[in-house]
Design a protein around this motif. Sequence first.
Motif, PDB file in Angstrom:
ATOM      1  N   ASN A   1       0.842  -1.184   0.000  1.00 27.40           N
ATOM      2  CA  ASN A   1       0.000   0.000   0.000  1.00 27.40           C
ATOM      3  C   ASN A   1       0.884   1.244   0.000  1.00 27.40           C
ATOM      4  OD1 ASN A   1      -1.762   2.073   0.510  1.00 27.40           O
ATOM      5  ND2 ASN A   1      -2.958   0.928   2.008  1.00 27.40           N
TER       6      ASN A   1
ATOM      7  N   ARG B   1       0.282   4.186   0.394  1.00 27.64           N
ATOM      8  CA  ARG B   1      -0.072   5.230   1.360  1.00 27.64           C
ATOM      9  C   ARG B   1       0.421   4.918   2.767  1.00 27.64           C
ATOM     10  NH1 ARG B   1      -2.138   5.810  -3.715  1.00 27.64           N
ATOM     11  NH2 ARG B   1      -3.590   7.543  -3.884  1.00 27.64           N
TER      12      ARG B   1
ATOM     13  N   TYR C   1       8.245   5.461   2.778  1.00 29.24           N
ATOM     14  CA  TYR C   1       7.114   4.914   2.024  1.00 29.24           C
ATOM     15  C   TYR C   1       7.650   4.013   0.906  1.00 29.24           C
ATOM     16  CZ  TYR C   1       3.941   8.007   4.443  1.00 29.24           C
ATOM     17  OH  TYR C   1       3.195   8.613   5.409  1.00 29.24           O
TER      18      TYR C   1
ATOM     19  N   SER D   1       4.541  11.676   2.818  1.00 30.29           N
ATOM     20  CA  SER D   1       3.262  10.975   2.742  1.00 30.29           C
ATOM     21  C   SER D   1       2.566  11.339   1.437  1.00 30.29           C
ATOM     22  CB  SER D   1       2.382  11.359   3.916  1.00 30.29           C
ATOM     23  OG  SER D   1       1.931  12.674   3.737  1.00 30.29           O
ATOM     24  N   GLN D   2       1.476  10.649   1.200  1.00 29.06           N
ATOM     25  CA  GLN D   2       0.695  10.866  -0.018  1.00 29.06           C
ATOM     26  C   GLN D   2       0.300  12.339  -0.171  1.00 29.06           C
ATOM     27  OE1 GLN D   2      -3.043   9.116   0.617  1.00 29.06           O
ATOM     28  NE2 GLN D   2      -3.941   9.787  -1.298  1.00 29.06           N
TER      29      GLN D   2
ATOM     30  N   ARG E   1     -11.555  -2.573   8.519  1.00 27.27           N
ATOM     31  CA  ARG E   1     -10.195  -2.052   8.456  1.00 27.27           C
ATOM     32  C   ARG E   1      -9.716  -1.964   7.000  1.00 27.27           C
ATOM     33  NH1 ARG E   1      -5.459  -1.126  11.240  1.00 27.27           N
ATOM     34  NH2 ARG E   1      -3.677  -1.513   9.897  1.00 27.27           N
TER      35      ARG E   1
ATOM     36  N   ARG F   1      -8.836   1.667   6.129  1.00 25.53           N
ATOM     37  CA  ARG F   1      -7.397   1.903   6.208  1.00 25.53           C
ATOM     38  C   ARG F   1      -6.721   1.748   4.847  1.00 25.53           C
ATOM     39  NH1 ARG F   1      -3.404   3.819   7.132  1.00 25.53           N
ATOM     40  NH2 ARG F   1      -1.748   3.388   8.611  1.00 25.53           N
ATOM     41  N   HIS F   2      -7.283   0.876   3.998  1.00 35.95           N
ATOM     42  CA  HIS F   2      -6.604   0.608   2.728  1.00 35.95           C
ATOM     43  C   HIS F   2      -7.312   1.221   1.526  1.00 35.95           C
ATOM     44  CE1 HIS F   2      -3.511  -2.127   4.248  1.00 35.95           C
ATOM     45  NE2 HIS F   2      -4.423  -2.529   5.098  1.00 35.95           N
TER      46      HIS F   2
ATOM     47  N   PRO G   1      -8.279   5.670   1.809  1.00 40.08           N
ATOM     48  CA  PRO G   1      -7.157   6.578   1.529  1.00 40.08           C
ATOM     49  C   PRO G   1      -6.712   6.537   0.071  1.00 40.08           C
ATOM     50  CG  PRO G   1      -6.730   5.329   3.512  1.00 40.08           C
ATOM     51  CD  PRO G   1      -7.953   4.732   2.891  1.00 40.08           C
ATOM     52  N   TYR G   2      -6.923   5.380  -0.574  1.00 44.76           N
ATOM     53  CA  TYR G   2      -6.497   5.257  -1.965  1.00 44.76           C
ATOM     54  C   TYR G   2      -7.348   6.091  -2.896  1.00 44.76           C
ATOM     55  CZ  TYR G   2      -2.621   2.393  -3.384  1.00 44.76           C
ATOM     56  OH  TYR G   2      -1.373   1.969  -3.684  1.00 44.76           O
TER      57      TYR G   2
ATOM     58  N   SER H   1      -8.214  10.989  -2.614  1.00 43.44           N
ATOM     59  CA  SER H   1      -7.701  12.097  -3.414  1.00 43.44           C
ATOM     60  C   SER H   1      -8.467  12.232  -4.731  1.00 43.44           C
ATOM     61  CB  SER H   1      -6.222  11.898  -3.674  1.00 43.44           C
ATOM     62  OG  SER H   1      -5.993  10.626  -4.222  1.00 43.44           O
TER      63      SER H   1
ATOM     64  N   ALA I   1      -3.773  14.018  -7.939  1.00 43.53           N
ATOM     65  CA  ALA I   1      -4.449  13.038  -7.085  1.00 43.53           C
ATOM     66  C   ALA I   1      -3.704  11.721  -6.965  1.00 43.53           C
ATOM     67  CB  ALA I   1      -5.864  12.776  -7.589  1.00 43.53           C
ATOM     68  N   ASP I   2      -3.006  11.328  -8.012  1.00 45.41           N
ATOM     69  CA  ASP I   2      -2.281  10.071  -7.925  1.00 45.41           C
ATOM     70  C   ASP I   2      -0.787  10.321  -8.052  1.00 45.41           C
ATOM     71  OD1 ASP I   2      -1.549   7.507  -7.742  1.00 45.41           O
ATOM     72  OD2 ASP I   2      -2.448   6.841  -9.614  1.00 45.41           O
ATOM     73  N   PRO I   3      -0.144  10.659  -6.945  1.00 47.32           N
ATOM     74  CA  PRO I   3       1.264  11.041  -7.025  1.00 47.32           C
ATOM     75  C   PRO I   3       2.184   9.865  -7.334  1.00 47.32           C
ATOM     76  CG  PRO I   3       0.551  11.011  -4.742  1.00 47.32           C
ATOM     77  CD  PRO I   3      -0.655  10.720  -5.579  1.00 47.32           C
TER      78      PRO I   3
END
Lengths: 342, 372
Positions: free
Chosen positions: A117, A119, A162, B19-20, B278, B282-283, B286-287, B290, B368-370
Amino acid sequence: MTQIDDQNNILEVNNLTKFFPIKSGFFKRVVGHVRAVDDVSFTLKQGETLGLVGESGCGKTTASRCVLRAIDPTSGQINFTTSNGNNVDMAALSNREIRPIRKEIQMIFQDPFSSLNARMTLLDIVGEPLLVNGMKNREERLERVSELLTLVGLRPEYMQRYPHAFSGGERQRIGIARALALNPRVVVADEPVSALDVSVQAQVINLLMDLQEQLKLTYLFVAHDLSVVKQISDRVAVMYVGKMVEIADTNKLFEKPLHPYTEALLNAVPVPDPRQRKTEKKHLSGEVANPANPPQGCYFNPRCPYVQDICKTTKPTLEEVKPGRFVSCHRAKELDLSGIIK
Amino acid sequence: MTTEEKNILIEEDVVSVASQWQLMWWRFKKHKAALIATTIVILFYLIAIFAPFLASSNPNESNVPVAYLPPQTIKFFDGGIRPVVHEVIGSRDPETYKKVYTTDPNNKLPVKFFVDGYEWKLFGFIKTTKHLYAVEDKEGNIISPYLLGSDKQGRDLLARILIGTRLSLSIGLIGVTFSLILGIVLGGASGYYGGWIDTIVQRIIEITRSIPTIPLWIALGASVPRDWSVVKIYFAITIIISLFVWTDLGRVVRGRFLALREEDFVTAAKLAGASDRRIILRHMVPYFASHLIASTSLAIPFMIISETALSFLGLGLRPPAVSWGVLLQAAQNVQTVALYWWLTLPAVPVTIAVLAFNFMGDGLRDAADPYG
C-alpha cells in the motif's frame, strides 16, 4: 475432520476445484464455467519447497490462492496441520473460523508494486499483520518490524519511509518481511521473482532459501521460469489447463519427464550455449486448450505428439507410477521422453 | 561531503518519508494555473463571508430615485489627496421621460474608509456596523457609491452581487455534500458488494443520466410550492441538483472499489487477518480519497452553473433571495440589456468562479495520484 496420512505432510490438497462462472445477458445468467482449477491434488511436506509450474492461465495462481483461501474453492479439501498438531480442512472453514489459521500460512506476491500500500510506511505495512493479530503496543511492533527488516536485508532505519522510495527488489523484500511477520509455517510464493531483474532475482531466491533454512519454512513456489524452479524446488508439480499432469522430484523430472507436456516445457527452456542452437527442438503446435471448453479425453491430446485413440476419449488420472512420481498420462509407462539434464 | 551532496541527501530523505498528501501538494504546486485558481476560489469564499463589509449599502434596501443608475467611478486624483465621487443629479428627459443622470464634477463627495453603516452580523452572530468604504453627502448621510450601478428599484448592484456570492457558492458546497453522501453510499455498495445491488444502482444511474435535464428541472422546479420560504426553496433546489450530480461521483467511487478489491495489497491485508472495516477504511478509502476530492471539486462548478441557470429561468431561487442567477433574471430581455448593460454584470463572477473551480479541479486531478 480428516486425517493427514503421512506425518511429514503439512498440507494435503485433495481434489481441489475452482470454477469461475461465465455470466451473460441482462439478468447475468450463468452460461458456463471456466475450469481454472480442475480436480487438483498434491501434498506439501514439512520443510520442502514444491515448485508449481505451468504456462500462463493454467490455474497455478488460482490453485495457490485457493490454498490460502484468498479465493474460495468450489470443492475439494485443503487439509492443513496447524502448529498445535490439529488437522483442519481449510476449504470447509468459514471466513471467521479461518482467521486464527491465516497467520500460519502466508503469501508473497508477484508484483512488488501493487502488493504494498503506497499510502503506508514500512512500519505500517510490515506491522499490519502484527497489529491486527493483537500486538497493540507500538514499541513492541517497532522492535519486531526492525527485526524483520534486518532479517530480509533491509536497514531498520528505513521504517518511516514509504514504498515509493524503494526499488523493485527492495519492495519484494518488504513483502517477504510482511509475510514472515506472523511466523508462518507455510509460505505461498506466487511468482515472487518474475517481476524482477535477473540480477535481483538471484538475490531474492537466495534470500528465500536462507530464510527457509533459518526459519524451517515450507514453500509452495509458483513460477513459470523453470531455471528458477530448478534452483529452489525439492519437488515440482506441473499443471496444464487446470489439471495436475505430473509431480516428481526436481532432478528426476528434469532428467526424465514422464508426461509429454513436461517434456515440451523443458525443451522450451532456452539454452545459453551457442553451439547447441542447431539442435532440434520439439515445439508444441496448436493453442492452449480453452478452460471454459476443454477437449474430450486428455486436455493435452490436441497438441500431444504421442496421441492415441484412448487419449481422445478417456481422461487420464493422476497415478503414482513410481514411488514419489505422479503422472497423469495413459502412455506414461511406455513413452521414453527426454529431459534436459543428461 | 560537500554541501551540495548534503542537500541532495537531505532532499532524497524528505521524498522517502513524504506521505501521499505531501507528494500531492508538491505536484499541485507545480500546476500554476491551479494555484492561481485556488487563490481565486478562496477569495470568493472570503467575499461570501465578508460580503456586507465590502459594500456599504444594504443590498435589500430600495432607493427608487436612483433607479437604473449607471456605474459610478471613484476618482483617485481629483484635486485632493482623498479619492472622491462626483455627485449625481438625476432628471427626466422631457421628450422620452427617461431618467437621465449627470455627474457634477464640482460637487465632490470624499470616500471614507471603515465607516459605520447598516448593521450586519459577522458569521451570523457578531453584530457590527463597519463597512470598508462609503461616501458622505452634503447632509452628512453615509451613502454608498454605486460602483456597478443600480437596478430597477435603485438597489446597489455591487452589494447584491457580493451578497449573492453566499447563495451561489454555498449551493455548490451543500449540493456537493449531498451528492457525495449519495455517491459514496450507493457507489460504494455497488462496487463493494457487486451482484444485483450493483446492477440496480448502475441502472438507476443510467436512467437518471438519460433524462433530459432541463425539462425535468422545469418540472421539479415547478413542483416546489410558491409559498415556501427562501430557505426551504434553497434546500429543495440543492437536492434537485444533487440528484443529478451524485451519479458521477457514484461511478467514481464504484470504479475505485472495483479496482481496489482486486489489488494485491488488499488481498495481503485480508490474509493478514484484517477485518472488512479495516480494509475499507485503512486501505481502500485513503487510496481513492484524493480522486474523490478532485471529482468533487469538478462537480461544484456544475452545481453553480445549474443554480444560475435554474434561477435565471425562474425555476430556482426566487426574490427576495439574492443569488447570481436571481440577479441575472433582471437582464432577461433585450431592452434591459441594451439600455442598462450593467445588469448583465452578475454573469462575470459566475464565469470566473466556474473557471477557477475547473482549473483547481484539474490541478487536483493531476495531483491526485502522485504514484502514477
